[in-house]
Design an enzyme around this catalytic site. Sequence first.
Site, short mmCIF file in Angstrom:
data_model
loop_
_atom_site.label_atom_id
_atom_site.label_comp_id
_atom_site.label_asym_id
_atom_site.label_seq_id
_atom_site.Cartn_x
_atom_site.Cartn_y
_atom_site.Cartn_z
N LYS A 1 -45.06 12.46 18.00
CA LYS A 1 -46.15 11.81 18.74
C LYS A 1 -45.60 10.82 19.77
CE LYS A 1 -48.91 9.08 16.42
NZ LYS A 1 -48.04 9.44 15.32
N PHE B 1 -40.73 23.04 19.07
CA PHE B 1 -39.43 22.87 18.43
C PHE B 1 -38.61 24.12 18.67
CE2 PHE B 1 -41.61 19.41 16.61
CZ PHE B 1 -40.71 18.57 15.99
N LYS C 1 -37.88 8.18 8.15
CA LYS C 1 -38.69 8.69 9.26
C LYS C 1 -37.99 8.58 10.61
CE LYS C 1 -43.41 8.71 10.98
NZ LYS C 1 -43.13 8.67 12.41
N TRP D 1 -39.41 17.23 24.79
CA TRP D 1 -38.15 16.89 24.12
C TRP D 1 -36.98 17.49 24.90
CZ3 TRP D 1 -33.63 18.68 22.23
CH2 TRP D 1 -32.92 17.85 21.35
N ARG E 1 -45.67 1.16 20.13
CA ARG E 1 -45.31 0.18 19.09
C ARG E 1 -43.80 -0.02 19.02
NH1 ARG E 1 -47.60 2.81 13.90
NH2 ARG E 1 -47.02 4.66 15.06
N ALA F 1 -49.62 2.60 10.22
CA ALA F 1 -50.98 3.14 10.26
C ALA F 1 -51.47 3.58 8.90
CB ALA F 1 -51.05 4.32 11.24
N PHE G 1 -49.51 8.12 12.90
CA PHE G 1 -49.84 9.24 12.03
C PHE G 1 -50.99 10.09 12.59
CE2 PHE G 1 -47.88 6.23 8.83
CZ PHE G 1 -46.68 6.92 8.76
N THR H 1 -42.66 11.00 21.12
CA THR H 1 -41.99 11.82 22.13
C THR H 1 -43.00 12.35 23.15
OG1 THR H 1 -40.32 12.47 20.50
CG2 THR H 1 -40.51 13.84 22.46
#
Length: 560
Positions: free
Chosen positions: A75, A385, A109, A413, A98, A277, A305, A77
């Site tokens: 998210k 991906f 994470k 990405w 954030r 979150a 999230f 990214t």
Amino acid sequence: MKTTVKSDIEIAQKSTMKPIVEIANKVGLGEDDLELFGKYKAKISNEALVKIKTKDSGKIILVTSINPTPAGEGKSTITVGLGDAFNRIGKKVMIAMREPSLGPTMGIKGGATGGGYSQVLPMEDINLHFTGDLHAITTANNALAALLDNHIQQGNELQIDQRQIVWKRAVDLNDRVLRKVIIGLGGPLQGVPREDGFDITVASEIMAVLCLASDLKDLKLRLSRMVIAYNYKKEPVTVGDLGVEGALTLILKEAVKPNLVQTIEHTPALVHGGPFANIAHGCNSVIATLTASKLADYVITEAGFGADLGAEKFLHIKSRSAGIKPEAVVIVATIRALKMHGGVPKAELSQENIPALTLGFANLQKHIETIKSFGLPIVVAINKFITDTDQEVNTLLEWCNRENVPAVLTEVWEKGGEGGIELAEMLLKVIEEEENKFYPLYDISDSIDKKVRIIVQKVYGGKDVEFSQKAKKQLIEFEQFGWSNLAVCMAKSQYSLSDDPTKLGRPVDFTVTVREFKPSIGAGFIVALTGEVMTMPGLPKKPAALNMDVDENGNAIGLF
């Protein structure tokens, strides 16, 4: 021949940054408007924040996602890449994100600076100590704890019941052994013995207060309202009663200023504040978002999230507090997360599985329905991906087309802003053509239990809510204290729409159990703790810290 994929840190370290003064110039700020932290980081001064308040506001685009895998779905990214894409097509844009917490950075994470060629820089600094904001919040939190215990030691004029102290200490790390501790041992000179505990800094109410305050004056007022304990008459005791809101504001006076950095493609970004979150409200600071909206025509911001957590809280808590509304919402979906929701084990997510992918669409569908229920236009961003197959991507795009949901394959990405241009153009079209009928799902005057039920039923798709005996008692007390006219902040598992992290996909007929309520009166909401959600996470068996090091030149190694 096998292609070696560069790590995020390798890409970041080989990128060339421009002086932050040049980045500031892009949005009309000069060197005198900045407080420099070296060459590539700066805070925006109070004087500049006041000066820009009268400017027109730009359009805000919110980025959220489906329920994620433990590694996250990119998210941040997408947020960075989308900002770069807007920049590439000639739009005046800023990103508002954030700040990362050291807990997940050194845990499982990872950081929160984006990934690949869609990152904010300097990546190492932002993921570690940055400009010291989280240290200031930790210090303010623990100064309050120390002043509270000293008050009791010095005679307890406020008649605080030490069995009913709700303010915990904090540290910005995942440290499970600190969840419950005993303090004050060693005799009368060491304080009054009592049970205590630690929260991770990003779960501290001070973090939420800083992120929802509109300015320094509002910050001080909110700090004064925070409930820290109850007296022997079972009445709430606040920071204002203790008389230390001024000292806390003093500690935070620099941290409240937003931090200006840049992306790999030199798009201006404000990285400020970092509440989780799943246990807090999951959005960057109101000050940063409003500042970005005054400096740019478009603001790309994210909420933590899935849409069941961060987006719901952005729309019910942050939007109300800041008086803002998003023009559109991006829902990030990945093939791997959809396959997970279709029943594929974590170890097999890189293998093609069309049947499981199709089953996983139910999770995405619920998040789409949720955002639509707020009356907001949406676009689905498929974060690609390298393990995704063409058939999987086409299957998802075809499903979105059948559902009449705008969807775009996004490759930020790998390609940076270029990989997000189609998404940016789709968003501009949606904002132009679709009507924005934004409205909250509950009224602020609704009772606390009604707000919880509305969230559970309309956002999660649950059947009912069960309140523990403690929670039922708190509902009565909170009503008596005049706290019912506050927003609700659900603390819930991020992995499931329910409060059970094992219930993936789109569970139905489930009941959410609220075990306890926590008053965050300074922030302006009541936290409802559900399931096994904890305010101090633990480390995994093999934390990311095991791969981290620094070379002889001071360059970070293994930081993703």
